[in-house]
Design a protein around this motif. Sequence first.
Motif, PDB file in Angstrom:
ATOM      1  N   SER A   1      28.007  -8.929  36.800  1.00 51.86           N
ATOM      2  CA  SER A   1      28.923  -7.812  37.013  1.00 51.86           C
ATOM      3  C   SER A   1      28.148  -6.565  37.423  1.00 51.86           C
ATOM      4  O   SER A   1      26.916  -6.535  37.410  1.00 51.86           O
ATOM      5  N   ALA A   2      28.889  -5.537  37.775  1.00 48.94           N
ATOM      6  CA  ALA A   2      28.257  -4.266  38.151  1.00 48.94           C
ATOM      7  C   ALA A   2      28.056  -3.362  36.942  1.00 48.94           C
ATOM      8  O   ALA A   2      27.586  -2.231  37.085  1.00 48.94           O
ATOM      9  N   GLN A   3      28.396  -3.871  35.760  1.00 51.56           N
ATOM     10  CA  GLN A   3      28.309  -3.068  34.536  1.00 51.56           C
ATOM     11  C   GLN A   3      27.070  -3.453  33.727  1.00 51.56           C
ATOM     12  O   GLN A   3      27.164  -3.969  32.620  1.00 51.56           O
ATOM     13  N   VAL A   4      25.895  -3.226  34.292  1.00 50.18           N
ATOM     14  CA  VAL A   4      24.640  -3.531  33.604  1.00 50.18           C
ATOM     15  C   VAL A   4      23.828  -2.240  33.493  1.00 50.18           C
ATOM     16  O   VAL A   4      23.610  -1.549  34.486  1.00 50.18           O
ATOM     17  N   LYS A   5      23.392  -1.940  32.286  1.00 51.30           N
ATOM     18  CA  LYS A   5      22.641  -0.713  32.034  1.00 51.30           C
ATOM     19  C   LYS A   5      21.336  -1.037  31.306  1.00 51.30           C
ATOM     20  O   LYS A   5      21.222  -2.065  30.638  1.00 51.30           O
ATOM     21  N   LEU A   6      20.393  -0.144  31.433  1.00 47.22           N
ATOM     22  CA  LEU A   6      19.141  -0.226  30.688  1.00 47.22           C
ATOM     23  C   LEU A   6      19.072   1.009  29.800  1.00 47.22           C
ATOM     24  O   LEU A   6      18.888   2.125  30.284  1.00 47.22           O
ATOM     25  N   LEU A   7      19.262   0.794  28.503  1.00 47.34           N
ATOM     26  CA  LEU A   7      19.305   1.903  27.551  1.00 47.34           C
ATOM     27  C   LEU A   7      17.973   2.041  26.823  1.00 47.34           C
ATOM     28  O   LEU A   7      17.246   1.060  26.629  1.00 47.34           O
ATOM     29  N   PHE A   8      17.702   3.263  26.386  1.00 47.28           N
ATOM     30  CA  PHE A   8      16.485   3.555  25.628  1.00 47.28           C
ATOM     31  C   PHE A   8      16.889   4.223  24.317  1.00 47.28           C
ATOM     32  O   PHE A   8      16.918   5.453  24.228  1.00 47.28           O
ATOM     33  N   PRO A   9      17.221   3.414  23.304  1.00 44.38           N
ATOM     34  CA  PRO A   9      17.660   3.988  22.022  1.00 44.38           C
ATOM     35  C   PRO A   9      16.553   4.819  21.382  1.00 44.38           C
ATOM     36  O   PRO A   9      15.405   4.382  21.283  1.00 44.38           O
TER      37      PRO A   9
ATOM     38  N   ALA B   1      25.091  -5.483  29.149  1.00 47.26           N
ATOM     39  CA  ALA B   1      25.935  -6.000  30.233  1.00 47.26           C
ATOM     40  C   ALA B   1      27.344  -6.241  29.715  1.00 47.26           C
ATOM     41  O   ALA B   1      27.532  -6.713  28.589  1.00 47.26           O
ATOM     42  N   THR B   2      28.318  -5.915  30.540  1.00 48.68           N
ATOM     43  CA  THR B   2      29.729  -6.111  30.192  1.00 48.68           C
ATOM     44  C   THR B   2      30.402  -6.899  31.302  1.00 48.68           C
ATOM     45  O   THR B   2      30.346  -6.498  32.471  1.00 48.68           O
ATOM     46  N   LYS B   3      31.028  -8.003  30.948  1.00 51.31           N
ATOM     47  CA  LYS B   3      31.692  -8.836  31.947  1.00 51.31           C
ATOM     48  C   LYS B   3      32.857  -8.096  32.583  1.00 51.31           C
ATOM     49  O   LYS B   3      33.040  -8.118  33.805  1.00 51.31           O
ATOM     50  N   ALA B   4      33.657  -7.450  31.777  1.00 46.97           N
ATOM     51  CA  ALA B   4      34.795  -6.668  32.260  1.00 46.97           C
ATOM     52  C   ALA B   4      35.197  -5.693  31.168  1.00 46.97           C
ATOM     53  O   ALA B   4      34.874  -5.882  29.991  1.00 46.97           O
ATOM     54  N   LYS B   5      35.902  -4.657  31.566  1.00 47.78           N
ATOM     55  CA  LYS B   5      36.316  -3.635  30.618  1.00 47.78           C
ATOM     56  C   LYS B   5      37.182  -4.247  29.523  1.00 47.78           C
ATOM     57  O   LYS B   5      38.104  -5.007  29.788  1.00 47.78           O
TER      58      LYS B   5
ATOM     59  N   ALA C   1      19.882  -2.601  36.938  1.00 49.05           N
ATOM     60  CA  ALA C   1      20.256  -2.039  35.640  1.00 49.05           C
ATOM     61  C   ALA C   1      20.090  -0.523  35.706  1.00 49.05           C
ATOM     62  O   ALA C   1      18.986  -0.030  35.939  1.00 49.05           O
ATOM     63  N   ARG C   2      21.172   0.186  35.512  1.00 46.35           N
ATOM     64  CA  ARG C   2      21.127   1.650  35.614  1.00 46.35           C
ATOM     65  C   ARG C   2      20.536   2.252  34.342  1.00 46.35           C
ATOM     66  O   ARG C   2      21.085   2.090  33.252  1.00 46.35           O
TER      67      ARG C   2
END
Length: 217
Positions: A93-101, A113-117, A17-18
Amino acid sequence: MAAAAVEIRMAAVFGEARPENGDHDADALPRRPVLFHAHAHSQGPLRVVATDLRSLAWHCSLDLDDLQDLQDDVGIGGSCSDFLDYLYSSFSSAQVKLLFPAAQGADTAELVATKAKGLPRITISLHPVATSALKDVIADFSLALYVSYKTKQEHASREQERASQLMESLASERVVASPSKVPPAKATKRVAHVSRRLARVRGALLQDADEDDTVID
């Protein structure tokens, strides 16, 4: 008759997770790569853990009601099993992020996480692991990662062995089905040529023997 209980079942999935910040200072982000692990068994909730495997970890547990609420928030229809399949595909998927609101404080994180655009994204709130439990959580994460690696390695080994056996079987079938080889024409001519030479040599020897007998007489 009571309806059958719905099982929460999703295969384990690991990934990276980026980290991304909201309004926080970039220096506040984890400096090491953050990995996550999500899985669900029939007798337990969906568990999600994210950690840098050193000093930071976040987690959450989602029961059936939580998953149904999440499904409504995401806006995806279908059964709970269908939604778990969508979760698995999104986490894979490669679209996984770790956010800090910023609105939720520096300790709270969101796994997105997003399955696809263009498809609905999954957002799961994670809470920091208590310091007293941090070592155990990281140890469990590491062990689960190793077990997953060994399972995939054994599966790949079995597939390779099955492929080798198939190739050997096909090779044996080709040998049985192919006709016996006929000696090349050149080899046949060479044998005949050698035979004629031997015949001439024998004739010469016999002739010499007859001449010797004549001289003795």
